[in-house]
Enzyme design. Structure first.
Site, PDB file in Angstrom:
ATOM      1  CE  LYS A  93      27.386  41.618  64.052  1.00 19.66           C
ATOM      2  NZ  LYS A  93      27.701  41.118  65.402  1.00 19.66           N
ATOM      3  CB  SER A 146      25.843  37.695  65.312  1.00 12.81           C
ATOM      4  OG  SER A 146      26.461  38.756  66.008  1.00 12.81           O
ATOM      5  CB  SER A 197      28.746  38.285  68.079  1.00 17.30           C
ATOM      6  OG  SER A 197      27.537  37.612  68.298  1.00 17.30           O
TER       7      SER A 197
END
EC number: 6.3.5.7
Lengths: 482, 98
Positions: free
Chosen positions: A78, A153, A177
Site C-alpha cells: 500500500k 482504503s 481498510s
C-alpha cells in the site's frame, strides 16, 4: 505457464525450492499481468523498475540455501508504507515528489525475508475512505465487476491480488481498510492486535487505531506474513508481543458468539444476512458451539470512531506544511505558504476530516465529543473483555452490503462511513479480527464476493488462524476474478 | 444545534486550509449529518465513569536517553526532502515583524 490463479505463498515457495520455476519467472508472470490489466483496474500507482533485479537476488538465495518462505514472493505494498529510496505518497498530491528517507519496519522485515516488491498500490488518500475513490490518482476498480469499487482504503492491494497482479500484499487498517476491501475482492485480510506489528514508517492516520496487516488468498498465507512481520520494535513504543497459543485448545470446541442486536440494524442487505447464516451453519457443522450474545455498546463504535479518528487525523496531518517535504506552494507570508500548500495538496475527504477533528477538539466541544468518545471507547473494550470470557470469537458479516457502484456513495459521506459498521469495533478496542471469503451474491449477472468477519480477544490473533483454516475447509472454492 | 458558516470558516482557518463558498455550504450540510450521528456517544457515556482505565493499553514504554546515532549522519538525506533549503538549513519566510 505458472497457474497464478491457484498459487499461494506456500505453493510458490515449494515450487521455487524444487526448481519448477524461478523467482524471475514468477515475477515476470506477474509483470505481464500488470502490463495487461493495470491500466483498466488502476491497482498500482507505480510498478518498481527493479523487480527483475530483486527476483534475481531471490534466486541467488535459493541457490545459496538462505531462502526463507517469503523469498521471491511478489508483494504489493500500500502506498503509505515507506521503503527507503522509493517514492511514497499516501495517494495524495501533498506528498508530490517525496522519496522515503528510511525503511518502515514492515519493509525492512520483508526485504530481509527476500520478497520481491512489485510496486505501490492505490488507496484512498491518507487511507481515508472505503472505496479508493478518494485517491488523488483515480479510483481502483473491482475485478469482479469494473463498475464497482474494490473497497478501501487498501483497495489497490486487494485488486492487485484478486486479478493476479500480486501474490499477496500489505495494507493498513484504521477502521476496516484491510478487511472491507478483502471482503469485496474475495480475499483474506487480517487486522491484527494493535501494536503486534510495528507502525514505524507507516504514514499515520489515527495513531491509536492504525495497524499494518497482511492480505492474501488463504489464511495460511496471511499467517505466514503475520509471523514474519510481528514483534516488538524499539522504533514503535506501542509495539507488543502477542500471546502464545494454548496448546490444549481444541479448535472443535470453539465457542462462537453471534451478536443478534448488531445484525438486526437497518441497512444490512438480506443476501448478506443469508450468506452469514449459511457461514455460521458451516461452522456449526464443523463442531463449533454457536452462542447468541448481546453487545449493547458495540453498535456505537462507529460514532466513537468518527470522533476519535478525525481528532487524531487533524493532529497527525499538521506535519504537512510544505516546509519539510512534499508539495510547496509559494505565498506572501509563511502562513500563506501553509494555507496554499494544504489547500492544493489535500483532497475533499481529508479536508472534511481535518475540520471535523478541529471541531471535536475545540474548546467548548472537547468534553461533549472527544471526552465522551474516549469514555465510551473504554466501555466498549470492557464489554468485549467480558464477552470473550464466555466465547472465543465473535462472528458478523464483514460488510453490510456487497461491493457498491463507483460514485454511489460519493455524495453522502455518512453512507460511506456506515460501510465500516462491522469492522470499526476491532480498531476501537485494539483487538484482532479477520475477514474470510464466505461465498458470493449475484448482482446484474456478476458474482460479487462476501466476507465473514471474526473478532477475537486482545493478543489472541492465532485463534483466528485456526478458525480461518476450519472455515476455509468448509467453503468449496475461492471465488477468482478473471 | 446546526453549525454555522462562520464556524466552518473558523475550523478551516484552524486547519490551515481555504474553502470555496460552495464547499463551505456543502461542508455545513455534511457536518450536521455527521455530528447528529456521532452525538449518540453522549447518551451512551452517561453512567460510565470518566476515570475507567483501559485494560489493554500500553503505558509509558520508554527507552534509554542515550545517543541513538552519530550526529549529522542523516542531515543530508532529510534536508534533501525539503522543498526549500539554504546550506544546512530548511528555508522559511521570516515570521517576526509581519
Amino acid at each position: 505457464m505458472i497457474d497464478l490463479g491457484t498459487l499461494t505463498i506456500r505453493k510458490a515457495h515449494e515450487a521455487m525450492k524444487r526448481g519448477d520455476f524461478s523467482a524471475v519467472e514468477l515475477a515476470e508472470a506477474y509483470l505481464k499481468n500488470i502490463e495487461a490489466r493495470n491500466v483498466e483496474l488502476n491497482a498500482y500507482l507505480e510498478v518498481f523498475d527493479d523487480v527483475r533485479e530483486q527476483a534475481q537476488e531471490a534466486d541467488a538465495r535459493f541457490k545459496e540455501g538462505t531462502a526463507t518462505v517469503l523469498t521471491g514472493i511478489p508483494i504489493a505494498l500500500k502506498d503509505n508504507i515507506l521503503v527507503k529510496g522509493r517514492r511514497v505518497s499516501a495517494a495524495s498530491k501533498i506528498l508530490e515528489g517525496y522519496v522515503a528517507t528510511y525503511d518502515s519496519t514492515v519493509a525492512r522485515k520483508l526485504k530481509e525475508a527476500g520478497v520481491v516488491l512489485l510496486g505501490r498500490a492505490n488507496m484512498d488518500e491518507f487511507a481515508m475512505g472505503s472505496s479508493t475513490e478518494n485517491s488523488a490518482f483515480g479510483p481502483s476498480k473491482n475485478p469482479f465487476d469494473t463498475s464497482r469499487v474494490p473497497g478501501g482504503s487498501s483497495g489497490g492491494v486487494t485488486v492487485a491480488i484478486a486479478s493476479d497482479m500480486a501474490l499477496a500484499g500489505i495494507g493498513t487498517d484504521t477502521g476496516g481498510s484491510v478487511r472491507q476491501p478483502a471482503a469485496f475482492c474475495g480475499l483474506v485480510g487480517l487486522k491484527n492486535t494493535y501494536g503486534s506489528i510495528s507502525r514505524s514508517g507507516l504514514i499515520a492516520m489515527g495513531s491509536s487505531l492504525d495497524i499494518a496487516g497482511p492480505i492474501a488468498k488463504t489464511i495460511e498465507d496471511v499467517e505466514i506474513l503475520f509471523e514474519v512481520l510481528r514483534g516488538t520494535d524499539i522504533l514503535d513504543s506501542t509495539s507488543i508481543e502477542i500471546k502464545i497459543r494454548n496448546s490444549k485448545f481444541e479448535i472443535r470446541n470453539l465457542k462462537i458468539g453471534v451478536p443478534e442486536n448488531f445484525l438486526t440494524m437497518k441497512g444490512i442487505d438480506p443476501d448478506v444476512l443469508e450468506n452469514f447464516t449459511a457461514s455460521i451453519e458451516k461452522l456449526r457443522a464443523q463442531g463449533c458451539t454457536i452462542q447468541n450474545i448481546t453487545l449493547p455498546t458495540i453498535p456505537h463504535s462507529l460514532a466513537v470512531y468518527y470522533i476519535i479518528m478525525p481528532a487524531e487525523v487533524s493532529t497527525n496531518l499538521s506535519r504537512f506544511d510544505g516546509v519539510k517535504f512534499g508539495l510547496h506552494k509559494e505565498g506572501e507570508r509563511l502562513l500563506d505558504d501553509y494555507v496554499l500548500t494544504r489547500t492544493e495538496g489535500f483532497g475533499k475527504e481529508v479536508r472534511r476530516r481535518l475540520l471535523l477533528g478541529a471541531y471535536v477538539l475545540s474548546s467548548g466541544y472537547h468534553d461533549a465529543y472527544y471526552g465522551k468518545a474516549v469514555r465510551v471507547r473504554t466501555h466498549i473494550e470492557q464489554e468485549l473483555d467480558s464477552v470473550f470470557k464466555t466465547v472465543d470469537v465473535i462472528a458478523t458479516p464483514t460488510t453490510p452490503t456487497p461491493a457498491f457502484k463507483i460514485g454511489e456513495k460519493a455524495q453522502d459521506p455518512l453512507a460511506m462511513y456506515l460501510a465500516d459498521i462491522f469492522t470499526v469495533p476491532a480498531n476501537i478496542a485494539g483487538v484482532p479480527a479477520v475477514s474470510l471469503p464466505s461465498g458470493q451474491v449475484k448482482r446484474e449477472g456478476k458474482s460479487l464476493p462476501l466476507g465473514l468477519h471474526l473478532m477475537a480477544a486482545h493478543g489472541n490473533d492465532r485463534i483466528l488462524f485456526e478458525c480461518g483454516r476450519l472455515f476455509e475447509g468448509s467453503v468449496q472454492v475461492r471465488l477468482h476474478a478473471k | 444545534m446546526a453549525i454555522t458558516i462562520e464556524e466552518i470558516e473558523k475550523l478551516a482557518s484552524l486547519s490551515r486550509i481555504e474553502l470555496t463558498e460552495a464547499e463551505k455550504g456543502e461542508m455545513q450540510g455534511e457536518f450536521d449529518a455527521i455530528l447528529g450521528y456521532v452525538a449518540s456517544v453522549n447518551k451512551v457515556a452517561e453512567g460510565h465513569s470518566s476515570d475507567a482505565q483501559s485494560s489493554t493499553s500500553t503505558l509509558n514504554i520508554l527507552r534509554e536517553d542515550d545517543t541513538a546515532h552519530e550526529s549529522g549522519i542523516h542531515t543530508e538525506t532529510l534536508l534533501s526532502s525539503a522543498p526549500k533549503r539554504e546550506g544546512q538549513y530548511v528555508k522559511v519566510k521570516k515570521i517576526l515583524g509581519s
